[in-house]
Design a protein around this motif. Structure first.
Motif, PDB file in Angstrom:
ATOM      1  N   VAL A 150      -4.749  25.840  19.922  1.00  0.00           N
ATOM      2  CA  VAL A 150      -4.631  27.023  19.065  1.00  0.00           C
ATOM      3  C   VAL A 150      -4.001  28.173  19.840  1.00  0.00           C
ATOM      4  O   VAL A 150      -3.140  28.889  19.318  1.00  0.00           O
ATOM      5  CB  VAL A 150      -6.006  27.430  18.484  1.00  0.00           C
ATOM      6  CG1 VAL A 150      -5.958  28.814  17.861  1.00  0.00           C
ATOM      7  CG2 VAL A 150      -6.466  26.396  17.466  1.00  0.00           C
TER       8      VAL A 150
ATOM      9  N   ILE B 159      -1.249  30.899  18.804  1.00  0.00           N
ATOM     10  CA  ILE B 159      -1.653  32.292  18.623  1.00  0.00           C
ATOM     11  C   ILE B 159      -1.097  33.184  19.732  1.00  0.00           C
ATOM     12  O   ILE B 159      -0.490  34.217  19.460  1.00  0.00           O
ATOM     13  CB  ILE B 159      -3.193  32.418  18.572  1.00  0.00           C
ATOM     14  CG1 ILE B 159      -3.781  31.589  17.437  1.00  0.00           C
ATOM     15  CG2 ILE B 159      -3.630  33.876  18.472  1.00  0.00           C
ATOM     16  CD1 ILE B 159      -3.462  32.092  16.057  1.00  0.00           C
TER      17      ILE B 159
ATOM     18  N   ALA C  34       3.577  25.942  14.837  1.00  0.00           N
ATOM     19  CA  ALA C  34       2.725  24.763  14.721  1.00  0.00           C
ATOM     20  C   ALA C  34       3.561  23.502  14.942  1.00  0.00           C
ATOM     21  O   ALA C  34       3.101  22.542  15.555  1.00  0.00           O
ATOM     22  CB  ALA C  34       2.034  24.732  13.361  1.00  0.00           C
TER      23      ALA C  34
ATOM     24  N   GLU D 291      -2.440  23.226  12.153  1.00  0.00           N
ATOM     25  CA  GLU D 291      -2.533  24.281  11.143  1.00  0.00           C
ATOM     26  C   GLU D 291      -3.981  24.450  10.673  1.00  0.00           C
ATOM     27  O   GLU D 291      -4.442  25.579  10.481  1.00  0.00           O
ATOM     28  CB  GLU D 291      -1.619  23.978   9.965  1.00  0.00           C
ATOM     29  CG  GLU D 291      -0.148  24.103  10.320  1.00  0.00           C
ATOM     30  CD  GLU D 291       0.780  23.561   9.244  1.00  0.00           C
ATOM     31  OE1 GLU D 291       1.941  24.007   9.223  1.00  0.00           O
ATOM     32  OE2 GLU D 291       0.363  22.705   8.441  1.00  0.00           O
TER      33      GLU D 291
ATOM     34  N   VAL E 100      -5.841  26.282  13.462  1.00  0.00           N
ATOM     35  CA  VAL E 100      -5.481  27.708  13.483  1.00  0.00           C
ATOM     36  C   VAL E 100      -6.182  28.433  12.339  1.00  0.00           C
ATOM     37  O   VAL E 100      -6.737  29.521  12.526  1.00  0.00           O
ATOM     38  CB  VAL E 100      -3.948  27.907  13.424  1.00  0.00           C
ATOM     39  CG1 VAL E 100      -3.586  29.364  13.188  1.00  0.00           C
ATOM     40  CG2 VAL E 100      -3.296  27.393  14.702  1.00  0.00           C
TER      41      VAL E 100
ATOM     42  N   TYR F  28      -9.740  28.807  13.257  1.00  0.00           N
ATOM     43  CA  TYR F  28      -9.870  29.809  14.311  1.00  0.00           C
ATOM     44  C   TYR F  28      -9.830  31.216  13.727  1.00  0.00           C
ATOM     45  O   TYR F  28     -10.664  32.061  14.051  1.00  0.00           O
ATOM     46  CB  TYR F  28      -8.745  29.627  15.342  1.00  0.00           C
ATOM     47  CG  TYR F  28      -8.686  30.726  16.364  1.00  0.00           C
ATOM     48  CD1 TYR F  28      -9.527  30.713  17.466  1.00  0.00           C
ATOM     49  CD2 TYR F  28      -7.786  31.783  16.230  1.00  0.00           C
ATOM     50  CE1 TYR F  28      -9.475  31.725  18.416  1.00  0.00           C
ATOM     51  CE2 TYR F  28      -7.728  32.798  17.166  1.00  0.00           C
ATOM     52  CZ  TYR F  28      -8.576  32.766  18.253  1.00  0.00           C
ATOM     53  OH  TYR F  28      -8.535  33.770  19.181  1.00  0.00           O
ATOM     54  N   LYS F  29      -8.877  31.455  12.843  1.00  0.00           N
ATOM     55  CA  LYS F  29      -8.740  32.779  12.237  1.00  0.00           C
ATOM     56  C   LYS F  29      -9.943  33.137  11.368  1.00  0.00           C
ATOM     57  O   LYS F  29     -10.274  34.310  11.213  1.00  0.00           O
ATOM     58  CB  LYS F  29      -7.457  32.860  11.421  1.00  0.00           C
ATOM     59  CG  LYS F  29      -6.213  32.899  12.293  1.00  0.00           C
ATOM     60  CD  LYS F  29      -4.946  32.973  11.475  1.00  0.00           C
ATOM     61  CE  LYS F  29      -3.726  33.062  12.367  1.00  0.00           C
ATOM     62  NZ  LYS F  29      -2.477  33.119  11.595  1.00  0.00           N
TER      63      LYS F  29
END
Length: 67
Positions: free
Chosen positions: A19, A23, A29, A44, A47, A50-51
């Motif tokens: 990630v 980021i 990606a 994806e 990510v 994670y967000k």
């Protein structure tokens, strides 16, 4: 970066490093997936998790849910 896969799962450290390539490293990606030999959709998803603050929760789910 080693995949550290056990039983088809990746370690938390590997997921976070992957990630971070996107980021903080500025890779797309697609670019990161090619470098790591992973499906772009997997990265994806990581990510997105994670967000949302849920990347660690992916590893904590019971195996039966993952199948």
């Amino acid at each position: 970066m080693a995949k550290n896969a056990t039983n088809g799962r990746y370690s938390k450290k590997f997921r976070h490093e992957a990630v971070n390539m996107i980021i903080e490293g500025g890779l797309t990606a697609y670019e990161a997936s090619r470098q790591l030999s992973l499906p772009k959709s997997t990265l994806e998803n990581w990510v997105r998790a994670y967000k949302a603050g849920k990347l660690s929760a992916i590893d904590d789910r019971p195996q039966s849910i993952l199948r």
